[in-house]
Design a protein around this motif. Structure first.
Motif: not given
Length: 94
Positions: A3-10, A38-45
């Motif tokens: 399983e590929v570890k997914k990183y959800e970063l905010r 393996q990552y998703v970056i969500e930028v919140i202003d």
């Protein structure tokens, strides 16, 4: 198949400040180097969506929140200290 570890970063920022820009650029660099694909970056202003600060209890900016994998981890600052960021996100360089 493993399983590929997914990183959800905010990443919480306040406008386009030097620190915010540096934090995002540092974060992208580390993710491409250590978490490619393996990552998703969500930028919140927070200047645009201030109500979102409460949910993740953001008191300083920029703040990086690792939502997944749990437990949730937070790193405050421009993320320029690579070692601190990798330890904070629990990423072990290959």
């Amino acid at each position: 198949m493993t399983e590929v570890k997914k990183y959800e970063l905010r990443l919480y920022v306040a406008g386009n400040t030097t620190k915010s820009v540096a934090a995002l650029s540092n974060l992208k660099k580390y993710c491409e180097e250590y978490l490619k694909g393996q990552y998703v970056i969500e930028v919140i202003d927070l200047l645009v969506q201030p109500q979102l600060a409460e949910g993740d209890q953001i008191f300083a900016i920029p703040t990086l929140v690792r939502k997944v994998p749990e437990p949730i981890r937070k790193i405050i600052g421009d993320l320029s200290n690579e070692e601190k960021v990798l330890v904070g996100l629990d990423i072990r360089p290959a």
